[in-house]
Design an enzyme around this catalytic site. Structure first.
Site, PDB file in Angstrom:
ATOM      1  N   LYS A  87      80.377  18.489  57.508  1.00 62.88           N
ATOM      2  CA  LYS A  87      81.124  20.002  57.736  1.00 62.88           C
ATOM      3  C   LYS A  87      80.711  20.509  59.238  1.00 62.88           C
ATOM      4  O   LYS A  87      79.740  20.441  59.737  1.00 62.88           O
ATOM      5  CB  LYS A  87      80.142  20.678  56.699  1.00 62.88           C
ATOM      6  CG  LYS A  87      80.818  22.398  56.805  1.00 62.88           C
ATOM      7  CD  LYS A  87      79.864  22.980  55.729  1.00 62.88           C
ATOM      8  CE  LYS A  87      80.294  24.459  56.049  1.00 62.88           C
ATOM      9  NZ  LYS A  87      79.729  25.395  54.816  1.00 62.88           N
TER      10      LYS A  87
ATOM     11  N   ARG B  88      84.345  34.072  55.169  1.00 61.32           N
ATOM     12  CA  ARG B  88      83.219  34.781  55.169  1.00 61.32           C
ATOM     13  C   ARG B  88      83.593  36.299  55.001  1.00 61.32           C
ATOM     14  O   ARG B  88      82.718  36.958  54.522  1.00 61.32           O
ATOM     15  CB  ARG B  88      82.795  34.662  56.732  1.00 61.32           C
ATOM     16  CG  ARG B  88      82.273  33.282  56.672  1.00 61.32           C
ATOM     17  CD  ARG B  88      81.915  33.058  58.378  1.00 61.32           C
ATOM     18  NE  ARG B  88      81.560  31.630  58.531  1.00 61.32           N
ATOM     19  CZ  ARG B  88      81.295  30.900  59.939  1.00 61.32           C
ATOM     20  NH1 ARG B  88      81.368  31.815  60.750  1.00 61.32           N
ATOM     21  NH2 ARG B  88      81.068  29.810  59.976  1.00 61.32           N
TER      22      ARG B  88
ATOM     23  N   LYS C 214      76.844  28.944  63.723  1.00 60.33           N
ATOM     24  CA  LYS C 214      76.365  27.775  62.870  1.00 60.33           C
ATOM     25  C   LYS C 214      76.170  26.483  63.478  1.00 60.33           C
ATOM     26  O   LYS C 214      76.089  25.543  62.960  1.00 60.33           O
ATOM     27  CB  LYS C 214      76.961  27.825  61.498  1.00 60.33           C
ATOM     28  CG  LYS C 214      77.167  28.953  60.855  1.00 60.33           C
ATOM     29  CD  LYS C 214      77.486  29.011  59.264  1.00 60.33           C
ATOM     30  CE  LYS C 214      77.481  30.338  58.875  1.00 60.33           C
ATOM     31  NZ  LYS C 214      77.782  30.108  57.097  1.00 60.33           N
TER      32      LYS C 214
ATOM     33  N   GLU D 256      76.026  10.832  58.957  1.00 63.00           N
ATOM     34  CA  GLU D 256      75.877  11.872  58.104  1.00 63.00           C
ATOM     35  C   GLU D 256      76.162  11.202  56.576  1.00 63.00           C
ATOM     36  O   GLU D 256      75.459  11.573  55.812  1.00 63.00           O
ATOM     37  CB  GLU D 256      76.847  13.075  58.319  1.00 63.00           C
ATOM     38  CG  GLU D 256      76.220  14.158  59.357  1.00 63.00           C
ATOM     39  CD  GLU D 256      74.958  14.972  58.748  1.00 63.00           C
ATOM     40  OE1 GLU D 256      74.465  14.817  57.804  1.00 63.00           O
ATOM     41  OE2 GLU D 256      74.693  15.736  59.777  1.00 63.00           O
TER      42      GLU D 256
ATOM     43  N   LYS E 251      85.102  18.482  55.776  1.00 62.05           N
ATOM     44  CA  LYS E 251      85.762  19.852  55.731  1.00 62.05           C
ATOM     45  C   LYS E 251      85.599  20.399  57.160  1.00 62.05           C
ATOM     46  O   LYS E 251      84.574  20.164  57.876  1.00 62.05           O
ATOM     47  CB  LYS E 251      84.519  20.762  54.945  1.00 62.05           C
ATOM     48  CG  LYS E 251      84.908  22.175  55.040  1.00 62.05           C
ATOM     49  CD  LYS E 251      83.800  23.102  54.136  1.00 62.05           C
ATOM     50  CE  LYS E 251      84.023  24.222  54.111  1.00 62.05           C
ATOM     51  NZ  LYS E 251      82.804  25.159  53.662  1.00 62.05           N
TER      52      LYS E 251
ATOM     53  N   SER F 114      89.547  28.245  54.115  1.00 62.02           N
ATOM     54  CA  SER F 114      90.391  29.572  54.120  1.00 62.02           C
ATOM     55  C   SER F 114      91.369  29.766  55.288  1.00 62.02           C
ATOM     56  O   SER F 114      92.491  30.216  55.187  1.00 62.02           O
ATOM     57  CB  SER F 114      89.360  30.703  54.162  1.00 62.02           C
ATOM     58  OG  SER F 114      88.417  30.588  55.231  1.00 62.02           O
TER      59      SER F 114
ATOM     60  N   TYR G 232      92.908  26.775  48.259  1.00 61.99           N
ATOM     61  CA  TYR G 232      93.237  27.903  47.608  1.00 61.99           C
ATOM     62  C   TYR G 232      94.786  28.080  47.371  1.00 61.99           C
ATOM     63  O   TYR G 232      95.077  29.009  46.481  1.00 61.99           O
ATOM     64  CB  TYR G 232      92.852  29.117  48.555  1.00 61.99           C
ATOM     65  CG  TYR G 232      91.683  29.052  49.124  1.00 61.99           C
ATOM     66  CD1 TYR G 232      90.518  29.690  48.397  1.00 61.99           C
ATOM     67  CD2 TYR G 232      90.939  28.276  50.203  1.00 61.99           C
ATOM     68  CE1 TYR G 232      89.320  29.475  48.876  1.00 61.99           C
ATOM     69  CE2 TYR G 232      89.715  28.410  50.853  1.00 61.99           C
ATOM     70  CZ  TYR G 232      88.726  29.041  50.020  1.00 61.99           C
ATOM     71  OH  TYR G 232      87.487  28.846  50.503  1.00 61.99           O
TER      72      TYR G 232
HETATM   73  C1  PBG Z   1      79.027  28.372  52.983  1.00 62.19           C
HETATM   74  C2  PBG Z   1      80.503  27.909  52.791  1.00 62.19           C
HETATM   75  C3  PBG Z   1      81.529  28.132  54.013  1.00 62.19           C
HETATM   76  C4  PBG Z   1      82.846  27.709  53.268  1.00 62.19           C
HETATM   77  C5  PBG Z   1      82.412  27.116  51.995  1.00 62.19           C
HETATM   78  N1  PBG Z   1      80.802  27.056  51.958  1.00 62.19           N
HETATM   79  C6  PBG Z   1      81.520  29.077  55.276  1.00 62.19           C
HETATM   80  C7  PBG Z   1      80.690  28.747  56.263  1.00 62.19           C
HETATM   81  O1  PBG Z   1      80.011  27.545  56.229  1.00 62.19           O
HETATM   82  O2  PBG Z   1      80.342  29.453  57.094  1.00 62.19           O
HETATM   83  C8  PBG Z   1      84.046  27.752  53.942  1.00 62.19           C
HETATM   84  C9  PBG Z   1      85.111  27.823  53.190  1.00 62.19           C
HETATM   85  C10 PBG Z   1      86.475  28.202  53.821  1.00 62.19           C
HETATM   86  O3  PBG Z   1      86.549  28.703  54.633  1.00 62.19           O
HETATM   87  O4  PBG Z   1      87.315  28.218  52.732  1.00 62.19           O
HETATM   88  N2  PBG Z   1      78.098  27.474  53.112  1.00 62.19           N
END
Ligand code: PBG
Length: 329
Positions: free
Chosen positions: A202, A212, A225, A241, A256, A282, A320
């Protein structure tokens, strides 16, 4: 790779000439079996709330989940992924609400399992960000996200979700060592059959903004993050990983975001031959929807992009668009 034959006896256009021939020689295709449908949850009764930064996506109250799940089952979508919008007053420094057996996710799991049994799988995110007052996925101490203490809470969060009936536990927090600890605790508590889908790869991405907003952590998040999610310049690190998470007990791994990371999906698949899922996040969704709504691109790009995930080696895709496209496949 050996390329045999040469022009003019070999003409690659021959296979492309007729529609039936193109269909016969097609290498990859997208089906509803490849789709995982994310659902945002909100407290209250009879709610279907719009999300400003994600046109066409809604937050549902638990009593309204059938509005979307009935259709998902009818369209043969194998699994939903649940994400809660937690009320600000329930958030604290420790993400305590994540361990409340009556939190939104727990109530939704119970509702879905009671009504639909095993007609559809349920996947739940394991991470603290929907529940913390600072918007981080882990515990914040002296400005740092502390790993091992966070993992202890994630282990409890996972066990709680399993007890509620969650089928697939999906840690998205990127703490070190959590897959092994979660597996061990699930096994010890007789949840040997609960699957672990690790968000092994990720990236600290600029594509998560609308999500968010959807879970209400956007304006809370302090800093970024980058001390736990990966640097998008890296690919070898993804291999490290994934190999750690497989050793710790992951049944499947997630890459992701999606579109900007097709190379990573491909190399994980080639290196490990395990189920690899991709998350079209998203920001990818909203960017595409905007282009379509403004008439800049045709909506056919949705299937084109999702098919590219398949071509790269993804077994399934969290998207989505699942609800929008399922009946077109
Ligand atoms: C949180 C999480 C996130 C997403 C899925 N789980 C956001 C982040 O890490 O800040 C993002 C999914 C998306 O943007 O569709 N752990």
């Amino acid at each position: 790779m050996i390329i045999t034959g040469k022009y003019p006896s070999l003409r690659l256009r021959r296979n492309r000439k007729k529609n039936w021939s193109r269909r016969l020689t097609q290498e990859n295709s997208l089906s509803t079996n490849d789709l995982i449908l994310p659902i945002f949850l909100v407290d209250g009764k009879n709610k279907k709330q719009t999300i400003k930064s994600m046109p066409g996506v809604y937050r549902y109250s638990v009593d309204n989940l059938s509005l979307i799940i009935d259709r998902a089952i009818k369209n043969n979508i194998p699994m939903v992924a649940l994400f809660p919008y937690t009320k600000p007053k329930l958030k604290d420094l420790y993400g305590s609400e994540s361990l409340n057996e009556n939190n939104l996710v727990c109530r939704a799991i119970r509702f879905i399992k009671k009504k639909y049994k095993d007609k559809i799988g349920i996947m739940c995110d394991v991470a603290l960000d929907p529940y913390t007052s600072h918007g981080h996925d882990g515990l914040l101490k002296n400005g740092k996200i502390i790993n091992d203490e966070t993992v202890e809470i994630l282990v409890k969060q996972s066990l709680l979700q399993a007890q509620m009936g969650c089928d697939v536990i999906a840690p998205s927090d990127m703490m070190d060592g959590r897959i092994g600890k979660i597996r061990k605790s699930l096994d010890k508590n007789n949840f040997q059959d609960v699957q672990l889908l690790s968000y092994a790869v990720k990236y600290a991405s600029n594509f998560y903004g609308p999500f968010r907003d959807a879970v209400g952590s956007k304006n809370l998040l302090r800093g970024d993050k980058k001390t736990y999610q990966m640097d998008y310049s890296n690919s070898l690190e993804a291999i490290r990983e994934v190999s750690l998470d497989i050793k710790e007990g992951a049944d499947m791994v997630m890459v992701k975001p999606g579109l900007a990371y097709l190379d990573i999906i491909k190399s994980v698949k080639e290196n490990f031959k395990i189920p690899v899922f991709a998350y079209q996040v998203s920001g990818e969704y909203s960017t595409i929807v905007n282009g379509i709504d403004k008439g800049i691109v045709d909506e056919k790009i949705i299937i084109e992009i999702l098919t590219s995930f398949k071509r790269a080696g993804a077994n399934a895709i969290v998207t989505y668009f699942a609800d929008r496209i399922a009946n077109k496949l």
